[in-house]
Write a protein that holds these residues in place. Structure first.
Motif, PDB file in Angstrom:
ATOM      1  N   GLU A   1       0.834  -1.203   0.000  1.00 17.99           N
ATOM      2  CA  GLU A   1       0.000   0.000   0.000  1.00 17.99           C
ATOM      3  C   GLU A   1       0.871   1.255   0.000  1.00 17.99           C
ATOM      4  N   GLN A   2       1.925   1.262   0.821  1.00 17.53           N
ATOM      5  CA  GLN A   2       2.809   2.426   0.880  1.00 17.53           C
ATOM      6  C   GLN A   2       3.515   2.662  -0.448  1.00 17.53           C
ATOM      7  N   ARG A   3       3.884   1.624  -1.139  1.00 14.54           N
ATOM      8  CA  ARG A   3       4.601   1.779  -2.411  1.00 14.54           C
ATOM      9  C   ARG A   3       3.705   2.408  -3.481  1.00 14.54           C
ATOM     10  N   LEU A   4       2.396   2.275  -3.318  1.00 14.46           N
ATOM     11  CA  LEU A   4       1.458   2.856  -4.281  1.00 14.46           C
ATOM     12  C   LEU A   4       1.182   4.336  -4.003  1.00 14.46           C
ATOM     13  N   ARG A   5       1.623   4.812  -2.837  1.00 16.94           N
ATOM     14  CA  ARG A   5       1.279   6.181  -2.437  1.00 16.94           C
ATOM     15  C   ARG A   5       2.256   7.183  -3.065  1.00 16.94           C
ATOM     16  N   THR A   6       1.887   7.684  -4.233  1.00 15.92           N
ATOM     17  CA  THR A   6       2.726   8.644  -4.971  1.00 15.92           C
ATOM     18  C   THR A   6       2.012   9.981  -5.173  1.00 15.92           C
ATOM     19  N   HIS A   7       0.884  10.165  -4.476  1.00 15.87           N
ATOM     20  CA  HIS A   7       0.061  11.359  -4.644  1.00 15.87           C
ATOM     21  C   HIS A   7       0.208  12.269  -3.422  1.00 15.87           C
ATOM     22  N   TYR A   8       0.377  13.567  -3.685  1.00 13.87           N
ATOM     23  CA  TYR A   8       0.548  14.563  -2.621  1.00 13.87           C
ATOM     24  C   TYR A   8      -0.407  15.727  -2.867  1.00 13.87           C
TER      25      TYR A   8
ATOM     26  N   LYS B   1       7.205  25.145  -3.186  1.00 16.91           N
ATOM     27  CA  LYS B   1       8.416  24.781  -3.941  1.00 16.91           C
ATOM     28  C   LYS B   1       8.878  23.365  -3.617  1.00 16.91           C
ATOM     29  N   ALA B   2       8.684  22.915  -2.383  1.00 20.12           N
ATOM     30  CA  ALA B   2       9.030  21.533  -2.052  1.00 20.12           C
ATOM     31  C   ALA B   2       8.118  20.565  -2.804  1.00 20.12           C
ATOM     32  N   MET B   3       6.838  20.914  -2.930  1.00 19.46           N
ATOM     33  CA  MET B   3       5.906  20.085  -3.688  1.00 19.46           C
ATOM     34  C   MET B   3       6.283  20.065  -5.168  1.00 19.46           C
ATOM     35  N   GLU B   4       6.666  21.210  -5.705  1.00 22.03           N
ATOM     36  CA  GLU B   4       7.088  21.265  -7.104  1.00 22.03           C
ATOM     37  C   GLU B   4       8.357  20.444  -7.320  1.00 22.03           C
ATOM     38  N   HIS B   5       9.221  20.408  -6.299  1.00 19.14           N
ATOM     39  CA  HIS B   5      10.456  19.632  -6.388  1.00 19.14           C
ATOM     40  C   HIS B   5      10.156  18.137  -6.519  1.00 19.14           C
ATOM     41  N   ILE B   6       9.282  17.614  -5.649  1.00 20.72           N
ATOM     42  CA  ILE B   6       8.991  16.176  -5.731  1.00 20.72           C
ATOM     43  C   ILE B   6       8.125  15.867  -6.951  1.00 20.72           C
ATOM     44  N   GLN B   7       7.367  16.868  -7.415  1.00 23.68           N
ATOM     45  CA  GLN B   7       6.588  16.681  -8.650  1.00 23.68           C
ATOM     46  C   GLN B   7       7.532  16.448  -9.818  1.00 23.68           C
ATOM     47  N   ALA B   8       8.632  17.185  -9.852  1.00 23.26           N
ATOM     48  CA  ALA B   8       9.629  17.007 -10.920  1.00 23.26           C
ATOM     49  C   ALA B   8      10.304  15.644 -10.829  1.00 23.26           C
ATOM     50  N   LEU B   9      10.278  15.030  -9.652  1.00 20.71           N
ATOM     51  CA  LEU B   9      10.887  13.716  -9.462  1.00 20.71           C
ATOM     52  C   LEU B   9       9.898  12.573  -9.694  1.00 20.71           C
ATOM     53  N   GLY B  10       8.648  12.925 -10.023  1.00 17.26           N
ATOM     54  CA  GLY B  10       7.685  11.882 -10.356  1.00 17.26           C
ATOM     55  C   GLY B  10       6.454  11.817  -9.493  1.00 17.26           C
ATOM     56  N   ALA B  11       6.369  12.616  -8.451  1.00 17.11           N
ATOM     57  CA  ALA B  11       5.169  12.610  -7.612  1.00 17.11           C
ATOM     58  C   ALA B  11       4.012  13.270  -8.356  1.00 17.11           C
ATOM     59  N   ARG B  12       2.799  12.839  -8.042  1.00 17.31           N
ATOM     60  CA  ARG B  12       1.601  13.497  -8.572  1.00 17.31           C
ATOM     61  C   ARG B  12       1.101  14.456  -7.492  1.00 17.31           C
ATOM     62  N   VAL B  13       1.003  15.735  -7.838  1.00 19.70           N
ATOM     63  CA  VAL B  13       0.666  16.761  -6.848  1.00 19.70           C
ATOM     64  C   VAL B  13      -0.589  17.506  -7.268  1.00 19.70           C
ATOM     65  N   ASP B  14      -1.523  17.650  -6.341  1.00 19.50           N
ATOM     66  CA  ASP B  14      -2.716  18.477  -6.556  1.00 19.50           C
ATOM     67  C   ASP B  14      -2.679  19.662  -5.599  1.00 19.50           C
TER      68      ASP B  14
ATOM     69  N   HIS C   1     -10.326  14.424  -4.558  1.00 16.50           N
ATOM     70  CA  HIS C   1      -8.991  14.046  -5.015  1.00 16.50           C
ATOM     71  C   HIS C   1      -8.222  13.185  -4.006  1.00 16.50           C
ATOM     72  N   LEU C   2      -8.709  13.095  -2.785  1.00 16.76           N
ATOM     73  CA  LEU C   2      -8.086  12.185  -1.817  1.00 16.76           C
ATOM     74  C   LEU C   2      -8.311  10.750  -2.266  1.00 16.76           C
ATOM     75  N   SER C   3      -7.291   9.916  -2.110  1.00  9.89           N
ATOM     76  CA  SER C   3      -7.455   8.521  -2.508  1.00  9.89           C
ATOM     77  C   SER C   3      -6.498   7.636  -1.723  1.00  9.89           C
ATOM     78  N   GLU C   4      -6.589   6.336  -1.969  1.00  7.21           N
ATOM     79  CA  GLU C   4      -5.680   5.384  -1.325  1.00  7.21           C
ATOM     80  C   GLU C   4      -4.250   5.534  -1.846  1.00  7.21           C
ATOM     81  N   GLU C   5      -4.047   6.367  -2.873  1.00  6.03           N
ATOM     82  CA  GLU C   5      -2.699   6.629  -3.380  1.00  6.03           C
ATOM     83  C   GLU C   5      -2.086   7.887  -2.765  1.00  6.03           C
ATOM     84  N   THR C   6      -2.857   8.606  -1.957  1.00 12.05           N
ATOM     85  CA  THR C   6      -2.354   9.837  -1.352  1.00 12.05           C
ATOM     86  C   THR C   6      -1.391   9.501  -0.217  1.00 12.05           C
ATOM     87  N   ALA C   7      -0.176  10.043  -0.303  1.00  9.28           N
ATOM     88  CA  ALA C   7       0.832   9.822   0.734  1.00  9.28           C
ATOM     89  C   ALA C   7       0.742  10.887   1.820  1.00  9.28           C
TER      90      ALA C   7
END
Length: 397
Positions: free
Chosen positions: A94-101, A113-126, A144-150
Motif C-alpha cells: 500500500e505504501q509503495r502505491l502512495r505517490t500522490h501529494y 516549492k518543495a511540492m514542485e520539487h517532488i513533482q519534478a521527481l515523479g510525484a503526482r501533486v494536486d 482528489h483524496l485517494s488510497e494513493e495519497t501519501a
C-alpha cells in the motif's frame, strides 16, 4: 518614533529571551559530548524539548525534532516522506502505491516549492483551490483524496490574510484514506493556542522568530510512528532525524518562550479587539477599502486590506517614512514585482492584489500606536489618490 506592524514577517525578541541569552551563551559545549562540557548543553536541549512539546500539545518530547526554522521543517516532511516511500525497505504494498501529494494553493513558498520539487521527481501533486473568502475547497479535497495519497500539507493559518483552515477536519479526512497530514503551523503558535493532539496531525512545522524568539531555530513535530528520510545526513543527533550539532543557544531560547504559552489566549483576545477596532475605523474613515477574507475565521492579529487607487508598494514606502513598518504580503517575496500569488489564488484581480497592504499586530502593540497608524494611513491614501487623479490616464500603459 518607529512603530512595528509586521509581526507576521518576524517578531521582536521578547524580554525573557534577552535576559536568558547571556547564560545560555555560556553553555558552549557540544551536547553530544559525554564529558562535563556537554552536560549543560544537553540539559538545555532536554528542558527545551519538554517545554515546546507541552506548549504545542505534543504527545511526547521525543516527537520534537529541532530544526533551523519552518522552511527546513516543511522541506523535511515533504521531501523526506517522498524519499522514504521511494527508497525505504520493508514498505507495505500500500505504501509503495502512495505517490500522490496535496497542498493548498495558498501555502508558504517553502511548501509550494518543495511540492514542485517532488513533482519534478515523479510525484503526482494536486493544489487545493481556495475561494475569495480564503476558504479551502473541501469538495475538491474530498474528490482528489485517494488510497494513493501519501501526504496532505495545509497551513494552520495563512501568513498574508490570517485565514484559519479546518485542520482537524482535513486531517480526519486524510486519515480515512490512510494518508498522513502535515500542517505548517508557523503563523499559528504565539498568536492562538495550538494543540497538536487535538488537531490529530502527523507532522507540524514551527519557527522561533515568529513567536518572539531568535532567528535560526525552530522545530518539527513528528507524531510517533510517522517515518521520513532525514533531509540532513550526519551524526545521530535528533534521534537520527536531523544531522548536525544542535543550535543550543537558539533551542534554549525556544524553551524560554514556550514556557509563556499560558499568555497566548489572553494576548489573542486583546489582539482581536485591537485589530477589529483598527479595521472598523479604517473602513469608516477611508472610502473604497475592503478587508480580504474579513468574514472568514482569521488570526486575531492579521488584517489584509485592498485600498482602491493606492499602490501597495508605494503605501508601504510612504508609511515607512512616517515610521510605520507594514507589508504588502509575505516578507520572503519582497522585491518581487509580481502581485501576491496568495491573493491571486484567492481570485483577486492583479490590480486588487497590487493595491493590498498587510498589517500584523503583536503582543506589545498599543491602541495609541494603532490610532496613530490610522491617521498616517489616511494621509498617505489621500495623497496617492490625489496624485493618481491629477495624472489621469497618462499614468497607465
Amino acid at each position: 518614533m518607529f512603530h512595528y506592524f509586521d509581526h507576521n514577517a518576524t517578531t521582536p525578541v521578547c524580554k525573557e529571551v534577552l535576559e536568558a541569552l547571556p547564560e545560555l551563551a555560556k553553555a558552549w559545549g557540544n551536547p553530544s559530548s559525554i564529558h562535563w562540557g556537554g552536560r549543560q548543553p544537553k540539559n538545555i536541549l532536554r528542558d527545551a524539548r519538554k517545554a515546546v512539546a507541552e506548549a504545542v500539545g505534543a504527545g511526547s518530547p521525543l516527537e520534537i525534532v529541532f530544526t533551523s526554522g519552518g522552511s527546513e521543517a516543511n522541506n523535511t516532511v515533504i521531501k523526506g516522506l517522498f524519499d522514504y516511500y521511494q527508497t525505504a525497505q520493508f514498505l507495505t504494498p500500500e505504501q509503495r502505491l502512495r505517490t500522490h501529494y496535496m497542498c493548498s494553493a495558498v501555502e508558504h513558498p517553502a511548501v509550494i516549492k518543495a511540492m514542485e520539487h517532488i513533482q519534478a521527481l515523479g510525484a503526482r501533486v494536486d493544489f487545493i483551490p481556495v475561494n475569495r473568502r480564503g476558504e479551502i475547497d473541501l469538495d475538491f479535497y474530498q474528490a482528489h483524496l485517494s488510497e494513493e495519497t501519501a501526504l496532505v500539507s495545509v497551513m494552520f493559518a495563512n501568513n498574508e490574510t490570517g485565514t484559519l483552515f479546518p485542520i482537524k477536519q482535513m486531517a480526519e479526512m486524510a486519515h480515512k484514506k490512510g494518508a498522513l497530514f502535515h500542517t505548517d503551523a508557523v503563523q499559528g503558535f504565539g498568536k492562538v493556542p495550538v494543540n497538536l493532539q487535538d488537531l490529530g496531525v502527523d507532522f507540524a512545522s514551527f519557527s522561533g522568530h515568529k513567536f518572539y524568539s531568535i532567528k535560526g531555530s525552530g522545530f518539527l513535530y513528528s507524531r510517533k510512528g510517522s517515518n521520513f528520510s532525514s533531509l540532513i545526513n550526519g551524526g545521530g543527533q535528533e534521534r537520527h532525524r536531523r544531522g548536525g550539532t544542535e543550535n543550543t543557544l537558539g533551542i534554549g531560547c525556544l524553551g524560554v518562550v514556550a514556557k509563556r504559552v499560558g499568555l497566548i489566549a489572553e494576548k489573542a483576545e486583546a489582539l482581536a479587539k485591537l485589530r477589529d477596532h483598527m479595521e472598523a475605523r479604517i473602513l469608516s474613515e477611508i472610502p473604497d477599502v475592503t478587508v480580504t477574507a474579513g468574514e472568514t475565521p482569521r488570526l486575531p492579529n492579521t488584517s489584509s486590506l485592498v485600498v482602491k487607487g493606492a499602490d501597495g508598494e508605494t503605501m508601504l514606502m510612504s508609511l515607512d517614512i512616517k515610521g510605520y513598518a507594514v507589508s504588502t504580503g509575505a516578507a520572503c517575496s519582497s522585491g518581487n514585482p509580481e502581485p501576491s500569488p496568495v491573493l491571486l489564488a484567492m481570485g483577486l484581480s492583479r490590480e486588487e492584489a497590487q493595491n493590498s497592504l498587510r498589517i500584523s499586530l503583536g503582543w506589545e502593540t498599543t491602541a495609541e500606536e494603532v490610532n496613530g497608524f490610522i491617521e498616517a494611513l489616511k494621509v498617505v491614501v489621500a495623497r496617492l489618490r490625489s496624485l493618481n487623479n491629477n495624472e489621469g490616464d497618462s499614468c497607465h500603459v
